[in-house]
Design a protein around this motif. Structure first.
Motif, PDB file in Angstrom:
ATOM      1  N   VAL A  25      43.730  15.042  47.591  1.00  0.00           N
ATOM      2  CA  VAL A  25      43.182  14.958  46.248  1.00  0.00           C
ATOM      3  C   VAL A  25      42.122  16.035  46.093  1.00  0.00           C
ATOM      4  O   VAL A  25      41.405  16.362  47.055  1.00  0.00           O
ATOM      5  N   ASP A  26      42.032  16.610  44.891  1.00  0.00           N
ATOM      6  CA  ASP A  26      40.942  17.520  44.559  1.00  0.00           C
ATOM      7  C   ASP A  26      39.783  16.690  44.028  1.00  0.00           C
ATOM      8  O   ASP A  26      39.987  15.739  43.256  1.00  0.00           O
ATOM      9  N   VAL A  32      35.173  10.904  54.183  1.00  0.00           N
ATOM     10  CA  VAL A  32      34.005  10.947  53.310  1.00  0.00           C
ATOM     11  C   VAL A  32      33.385  12.339  53.396  1.00  0.00           C
ATOM     12  O   VAL A  32      33.074  12.831  54.495  1.00  0.00           O
ATOM     13  N   LEU A  33      33.192  12.974  52.245  1.00  0.00           N
ATOM     14  CA  LEU A  33      32.566  14.297  52.195  1.00  0.00           C
ATOM     15  C   LEU A  33      31.367  14.248  51.267  1.00  0.00           C
ATOM     16  O   LEU A  33      31.490  13.888  50.089  1.00  0.00           O
ATOM     17  N   GLY A  34      30.188  14.616  51.793  1.00  0.00           N
ATOM     18  CA  GLY A  34      28.965  14.595  51.007  1.00  0.00           C
ATOM     19  C   GLY A  34      28.658  15.948  50.390  1.00  0.00           C
ATOM     20  O   GLY A  34      29.125  16.996  50.863  1.00  0.00           O
ATOM     21  N   ALA A  35      27.823  15.930  49.351  1.00  0.00           N
ATOM     22  CA  ALA A  35      27.416  17.174  48.701  1.00  0.00           C
ATOM     23  C   ALA A  35      26.657  18.082  49.668  1.00  0.00           C
ATOM     24  O   ALA A  35      26.629  19.306  49.489  1.00  0.00           O
ATOM     25  N   ASP A  36      26.071  17.488  50.717  1.00  0.00           N
ATOM     26  CA  ASP A  36      25.319  18.287  51.689  1.00  0.00           C
ATOM     27  C   ASP A  36      26.206  18.856  52.792  1.00  0.00           C
ATOM     28  O   ASP A  36      25.718  19.516  53.709  1.00  0.00           O
ATOM     29  N   GLY A  37      27.512  18.593  52.733  1.00  0.00           N
ATOM     30  CA  GLY A  37      28.444  19.104  53.723  1.00  0.00           C
ATOM     31  C   GLY A  37      28.731  18.157  54.869  1.00  0.00           C
ATOM     32  O   GLY A  37      29.624  18.418  55.679  1.00  0.00           O
ATOM     33  N   PRO A  90      29.297  21.624  49.927  1.00  0.00           N
ATOM     34  CA  PRO A  90      30.032  21.870  48.689  1.00  0.00           C
ATOM     35  C   PRO A  90      29.151  21.773  47.455  1.00  0.00           C
ATOM     36  O   PRO A  90      29.498  22.311  46.400  1.00  0.00           O
ATOM     37  N   GLY A  91      28.006  21.083  47.564  1.00  0.00           N
ATOM     38  CA  GLY A  91      27.111  20.936  46.426  1.00  0.00           C
ATOM     39  C   GLY A  91      27.775  20.152  45.300  1.00  0.00           C
ATOM     40  O   GLY A  91      28.641  19.314  45.529  1.00  0.00           O
ATOM     41  N   HIS A 112      36.923  20.792  45.518  1.00  0.00           N
ATOM     42  CA  HIS A 112      37.346  20.887  46.910  1.00  0.00           C
ATOM     43  C   HIS A 112      38.488  19.902  47.130  1.00  0.00           C
ATOM     44  O   HIS A 112      38.623  18.910  46.409  1.00  0.00           O
ATOM     45  N   THR A 113      39.308  20.182  48.148  1.00  0.00           N
ATOM     46  CA  THR A 113      40.481  19.355  48.426  1.00  0.00           C
ATOM     47  C   THR A 113      40.291  18.586  49.723  1.00  0.00           C
ATOM     48  O   THR A 113      40.018  19.175  50.775  1.00  0.00           O
TER      49      THR A 113
END
Length: 796
Positions: A529-530, A562-567, A591-592, A597-598
């Motif tokens: 998913v994007d 799980v991907l956070g805005a802080d990477g 990614p901020g 992102h995928t």
């Protein structure tokens, strides 16, 4: 929905000695007094139990709606109670709020408006009833009993009005008691705003009646006293109860939520409660939870309701005996009729023989008596005498044999009755529901469901065909609210966004927002998913999503990336028991917010691989879950968008061959009892003895299913008579190619499989998780037990 999650056992009457039948003489007197009948209904809500119905194809969707609402066809419901969405899980999912943030009202969100309109189109006289289970977190600073909540409910009434709907009844907070001053303000506000809606208090227990007796102002703000499960919770409902204060209140008394019964085995309890609620406690309405089980099968209560509908892609549905139990009252009465008290009671003076109640129209031109003999052990003779201005002549008799698994035996027009010497005579058979009536126009629908099928892979949804403000096809909110919006971050088209900005006022245990989709039998696949975060927080992708625990949506079998805005990233394994295990973690370039992102998860047997933007993060070996759905979510109540949800298949495993099926629970094998070869030979578990009656040839049907043929018998593993009754013992039958002999063989966990009936969607299960040799192998809804897991040991 109420109380605790417990396993529902099939209601099987214990053999007892036959009782001598005592004739019952019923005098139907039009001059006799009785309370006014308010109707029989069901609840859409208390969990998103109608969610998948909206995605059903035609004509199946209309046929299901006909079975629920159309007069003279099925349940012919007289009351529809719906959840007022609050972005929070309330048993089997969450329903979207019409006001995620203060003042931003959108009257087109959710499916309840559509459902109410469909019900009204089929039965213009149906009564509508709204109730909140939770609410957005902005309300009252997190406090339900507030002016904000009153304003919220009134704005919901305004939305109903904009859809051309009049809401007849409104409640407060489901099963959370009452606030007297709040109820008084709600009642006064609706009156001042011109709404004729009556207030139901308090959708909890009978304690509200005691408070009303001590406070006239409070009593004046409650029009109907409604209690939940006054006939017992997940029980046979052989008796119902109320309190002296409720009876003395002068208000209509309702079982404003009852049921929580399997769509099929619940028929008998519901039929008892419909009669005995009035006989024992003067209830004038019975409202079943839920209306329909249009939810995925990994959720609790997935067979409860009047109809089950868990596969919108195939159009498959099942109509249960609960539908016909209800129909015996609803198809022969109308709200506003009166009970005829002297023409109601227990057959032969004993509740063990069954019960009867009688209704008459206000103009005395029609009447109906509903009788049940569900606990009787002998035939029950009854006579009818008609007086007090009510019509006689020919009486029509309709019956349902609720001991039968066949739809042919439900709501059958029997021989009409004519009087002899002014008296009508009828003999009632045990295990039945009957209606004796002067009315006409009844019938049992004949629409037949298509067969179940797997949701085909590859699967992809760009969300571009989802209307802005709508819910994406097959995507079911479990917590929070995932709604179609114009894409942000410079992307064109439509995306799905998590809309709830703060944790809602929850009805059940809290969890982070997430939504699930797809087929539970998906095993080896890649899901991607994007996603774009709009604020600091994390976005999630879920795979191999399985069982959810009770009232706690946070407790679910699933793998989560799980991907956070802080990477920071984590690959997690959650469980229905509440534990969360970190399988791998690390960090990537942050990614901020505002950039796409995928996320991707790949499953191949026991291998789980996580990737971001095409770069592999980790590959681990974990055999906890072998199959399941996909999902999206956020960590915390943050704004995040999702696009291009896709699932591509891995290499398909062909299980064709000959196997022994070994129970994980007992270590014993699937066995044709006594090495029998005749049709009807029971299937049991037995210690491995090397016999051909313990060998099963799996043959692919070409559409993802298998037949299981006994090597020693040449007969197929079969669901007897296509019965949908949970607890039915599986047996052997001559191969006939029907869905009763087709099975999904799906990886479960740790190398074990489940064996699911195509006909009933239930699993091959060792009855009671027994470890004794000779225990029956039955069909039972999925519950995650090891007695539903089988090791396939290949013979050839």
């Amino acid at each position: 929905m109420a109380l605790l999650l417990v396993a529902a056992a099939p209601l099987v009457a214990k053999p007892t000695a036959a009782r001598a039948a005592i004739p019952t003489a019923i005098t139907v007197d039009g001059d006799a007094d009785g309370r006014v009948f308010d109707g029989v209904g069901a609840i859409s809500g208390g969990g998103g139990n109608s969610r998948l119905l909206a995605d059903y194809p035609e004509p199946q969707r209309s046929r299901i709606l006909d079975y629920l609402f159309k007069p003279g066809y099925g349940a012919a419901l007289q009351i529809l109670k719906v959840e007022i969405g609050g972005d929070t899980n309330s048993t089997d999912g969450a329903e979207p709020s019409h006001e995620h943030t203060r003042g931003a009202v959108d009257c087109d969100r959710g499916y309840e408006w559509w459902l109410m309109a469909q019900a009204k189109a089929r039965n213009p006289g149906i009564k509508l009833y709204g109730l909140a289970w939770g609410a957005p977190g902005w309300i009252g600073g997190g406090h339900f009993w507030s002016q904000d909540m009153i304003d919220y409910l009134v704005s919901w009434l305004g939305c109903a009005k904009s859809h051309g709907l009049t809401v007849d009844y409104l409640g407060g907070w489901n099963e959370r008691g009452y606030d007297k001053a709040w109820y008084e303000k709600l009642h006064a506000t609706m009156a001042a705003d011109g709404y004729p809606t009556k207030v139901v208090g308090a959708d909890s227990d009978w304690g509200v009646a005691d408070a009303m007796a001590a406070d006239p102002a409070f009593a004046g703000s409650v029009d109907v006293v409604g209690a939940h499960y006054p006939c017992g919770y997940m029980s046979a409902m052989t008796s119902c109860s109320t309190t002296p204060a409720a009876l003395a209140s002068g208000k209509p008394l309702w079982a404003s939520e009852n049921g929580s019964e399997d769509f099929d085995t619940g028929g008998a309890p519901i039929a008892r409660a419909l009669n005995r609620g009035y006989l024992d406690a003067k209830f004038t309405a019975f409202i079943n939870w839920p209306l329909v089980a249009a939810v995925y099968q990994n959720l609790p209560y997935n067979t409860m309701g009047l109809v089950t509908a868990s596969q919108p892609w195939s159009g498959a549905y099942r109509v249960g005996r609960s539908t016909w139990a209800v129909a015996h009252t609803t198809q022969f009465t109308r709200p506003g009729w009166s009970y005829v008290d002297p023409a109601g009671g227990y057959l032969g003076g004993s509740r063990a023989n069954g019960s009867y109640v009688t209704y008459r129209s206000p103009d005395r031109r029609a009447w109906s008596t509903v009788l049940e003999t569900l606990d009787a052990t002998a035939a029950q003779p009854v006579t009818f005498k008609v007086t007090g201005g009510l019509p006689g002549g020919t009486l029509h008799v309709w019956s349902s044999d609720l001991s039968s698994p066949s739809q042919r035996d439900y709501l059958v027009h029997s021989a009409d009755l004519t009087p002899g010497g002014g008296v009508y005579a009828l003999t009632l058979q045990p295990g039945h529901v009957y209606t004796v009536t002067t009315t006409t126009g009844q019938g049992a629908g004949t629409a037949v469901s298509p067969a179940r099928s797997r949701l085909a892979l590859p699967y992809r949804d760009s969300f571009d065909t989802t209307p802005v403000g709508g819910e994406a096809r097959y995507l079911a909110d479990m917590n929070g609210s995932f709604e179609a919006v114009p894409c942000g971050g410079g992307r064109h088209g439509t995306c799905v966004r998590q809309m709830a900005p703060t944790a809602p006022i929850a009805w059940d245990s809290p969890s982070d927002p997430y939504a699930t989709a797809g087929d539970l039998s998906w095993s080896d696949y890649t899901v991607s998913v994007d996603t774009m975060l709009e604020q600091a927080g994390s976005a999630e992708l879920l795979g191999r999503v399985g069982l959810q625990h009770g009232f706690d949506p946070a407790d679910i079998d699933a793998y989560r990336l799980v991907l956070g805005a802080d990477g920071g990233w984590s690959l997690l394994r959650g469980s229905a028991s509440g534990t969360v295990t970190t399988l791998a973690n690390g960090s990537v370039k942050a990614p901020g917010t505002g950039t796409w992102h995928t996320l991707a998860l790949t499953f191949a047997g026991g291998s789980v691989t996580a990737a971001v933007d095409g770069v592999r993060l980790a590959s681990v070996t974990d055999t906890a879950y072998g199959s399941g759905q996909v999902g999206i979510g956020t960590s915390g109540y943050v704004g995040a968008q999702f696009d291009n949800l896709g699932v591509t298949p891995g290499a398909a495993a062909d299980l064709s061959g000959t196997y022994r099926l070994v129970s994980r629970n007992s270590g014993q094998v699937l066995d044709a009892k006594g090495a029998g070869t005749a049709d009807g030979t029971p299937v049991i578990q037995w210690p491995d003895n090397g016999g051909a009656n313990q060998e099963w040839r799996l043959t692919a049907t070409g559409d993802g299913y298998y037949t299981l043929t006994g090597v020693g018998s040449g007969k197929a593993l079969d669901v007897p008579d296509h019965t949908t009754v949970a607890g039915t013992q599986l047996d052997l039958r001559t191969p006939d190619g029907t869905t009763a002999q087709q099975w999904l063989v799906v990886p479960a966990r740790d190398g074990y499989y489940t064996v699911e009936s195509r006909d009933t969607a239930e699993l091959a299960d060792v009855d009671g998780a027994a470890t004794t040799q000779g225990a029956s192998v039955i069909q039972w809804p999925a519950d995650g037990g090891t007695n539903q897991q089988w090791q396939l040991v290949k013979v050839s």
